[in-house]
Design a protein around this motif. Structure first.
Motif, mmCIF file in Angstrom:
data_model
loop_
_atom_site.group_PDB
_atom_site.id
_atom_site.type_symbol
_atom_site.label_atom_id
_atom_site.label_comp_id
_atom_site.label_asym_id
_atom_site.label_seq_id
_atom_site.Cartn_x
_atom_site.Cartn_y
_atom_site.Cartn_z
ATOM 1 N N THR A 153 39.859 49.084 36.539
ATOM 2 C CA THR A 153 39.164 48.724 35.308
ATOM 3 C C THR A 153 38.009 47.783 35.650
ATOM 4 N N TYR A 154 36.818 48.085 35.111
ATOM 5 C CA TYR A 154 35.648 47.240 35.363
ATOM 6 C C TYR A 154 35.873 45.818 34.846
ATOM 7 N N SER A 155 35.458 44.821 35.626
ATOM 8 C CA SER A 155 35.489 43.424 35.185
ATOM 9 C C SER A 155 34.181 43.146 34.437
ATOM 10 N N LYS A 156 34.160 43.509 33.175
ATOM 11 C CA LYS A 156 32.925 43.422 32.391
ATOM 12 C C LYS A 156 32.454 41.980 32.218
ATOM 13 N N ASP A 157 33.393 41.052 32.095
ATOM 14 C CA ASP A 157 33.018 39.650 31.905
ATOM 15 C C ASP A 157 32.300 39.090 33.137
ATOM 16 N N TYR A 192 29.389 44.384 41.639
ATOM 17 C CA TYR A 192 30.262 44.218 40.476
ATOM 18 C C TYR A 192 31.699 44.156 40.980
ATOM 19 N N SER A 193 32.645 43.943 40.095
ATOM 20 C CA SER A 193 34.059 43.884 40.494
ATOM 21 C C SER A 193 34.901 44.697 39.531
ATOM 22 N N ALA A 194 36.085 45.071 39.989
ATOM 23 C CA ALA A 194 37.046 45.831 39.183
ATOM 24 C C ALA A 194 38.452 45.350 39.528
ATOM 25 N N VAL A 195 39.368 45.531 38.580
ATOM 26 C CA VAL A 195 40.755 45.079 38.754
ATOM 27 C C VAL A 195 41.678 46.283 38.878
ATOM 28 N N ILE A 196 42.627 46.205 39.816
ATOM 29 C CA ILE A 196 43.615 47.275 39.984
ATOM 30 C C ILE A 196 44.653 47.177 38.864
ATOM 31 N N ASN A 197 44.809 48.264 38.137
ATOM 32 C CA ASN A 197 45.745 48.274 37.011
ATOM 33 C C ASN A 197 47.190 48.159 37.484
ATOM 34 N N SER A 198 47.982 47.431 36.723
ATOM 35 C CA SER A 198 49.404 47.270 37.060
ATOM 36 C C SER A 198 50.228 48.330 36.338
ATOM 37 N N ASP A 199 49.869 49.590 36.510
ATOM 38 C CA ASP A 199 50.635 50.679 35.897
ATOM 39 C C ASP A 199 50.605 51.883 36.836
ATOM 40 N N LYS A 200 51.122 52.992 36.398
ATOM 41 C CA LYS A 200 51.245 54.163 37.248
ATOM 42 C C LYS A 200 49.934 54.922 37.428
#
Length: 269
Positions: free
Chosen positions: A162-166, A240-248
């Motif tokens: 997920t994009y780190s929009k902030d 830019y940065s993005a976060v790894i989702n904690s789901d499947k």
């Protein structure tokens, strides 16, 4: 000649504008790269190239041609300089090239406590932040005809990110490919680029605005010499940065999570 050598950008722009405004446009070149003009009055003509395809990195220097002109020594005759030639063939040359494009990543310093080098692959855990960079070497800009009218990046993340929009997006320019000599830095409030996201959140478009293109194409002194204008041949870096989702949705194991980017660019002509 001395004008073109000393300050080619200014002189070429002036001559190309003069020819386009006051001259007669020749037909666009055909599939063999040929064009022609017939039944011309005798005289001295200024020829200027005012339109080029995207891959052409520099217009031909404007030049003068006389109709008629004297002949040169050939293989079948030895009459160089003693005969008038009314059927003249010219062979102006263009250099071609396209921008480079590369996307790399690293785990964020906030997660690791250290800044690793960017690479084409990397590993991380759920909830970690990943830093991305897009590197592109701008094409050569030598006059208005070779200036840029479009330059944008269409970025795609896998479902597990997920994009780190902030955190936003930063666009930087460097005089060297190694990105060590910074020439300019733009943030989201600069007005020189826009960022839009798709409804599914997996796609991001970074589009250089008119103000940004004017700076890239502008009269800023270029460290590569007076033959170039603005940020010609400079390296642009988008981060830019993005976060790894904690789901499947995130793919674990060697199969990985592929991320891509597409560059779209156009010349003014």
């Amino acid at each position: 000649s001395s004008g073109l050598t000393a300050n080619a950008t200014t002189v070429k722009n002036a001559m190309e504008r003069y020819a386009a405004t006051n001259g007669t446009a020749m037909p666009l070149t055909d599939s063999y790269g040929k064009t022609k003009a017939e039944n011309l009055p005798l005289g001295l003509y200024l020829v200027a190239e005012t339109k080029v395809p995207e891959m052409v990195v520099s217009t031909t220097d404007p030049f003068l041609v006389s109709v008629p002109m004297t002949s040169v020594n050939g293989t079948n005759a030895n009459d160089g300089g003693t005969r008038w030639s009314y059927d003249i063939t010219l062979y102006p040359k263009n250099l071609t090239g396209i921008p480079s494009l590369e996307k790399t990543l690293r785990e964020s310093k906030n997660d690791t406590g250290k800044t690793d080098a960017y690479a084409h692959t990397g590993t991380a855990s759920a909830g970690d932040t990943i830093d991305y960079q897009i590197i592109s070497t701008l094409p050569t800009i030598t006059s208005q005809a070779t200036a840029l009218s479009t330059y944008n990046f269409y970025d795609t993340l896998c479902e597990g990110l997920t994009y780190s929009k902030d955190a936003g997006v930063t666009v930087e320019f460097f005089t060297d490919a190694a990105c060590t000599d910074k020439a300019a830095s733009w943030n989201k409030d600069s007005g020189k680029f826009s960022v839009t996201y798709s409804e599914d959140g997996r796609h991001m478009t970074v589009d250089i605005t008119k103000a940004g293109l004017e700076e890239i194409n502008g009269a800023t002194a270029n460290k590569n010499g007076k033959l170039y204008t603005g940020y010609s041949n400079y390296t642009v870096r988008v981060t830019y940065s993005a976060v790894i989702n904690s789901d499947k949705s995130f793919v674990c194991g060697e199969k990985g999570n592929e991320n891509t980017v597409i560059l779209t660019w156009k010349r003014t002509s």
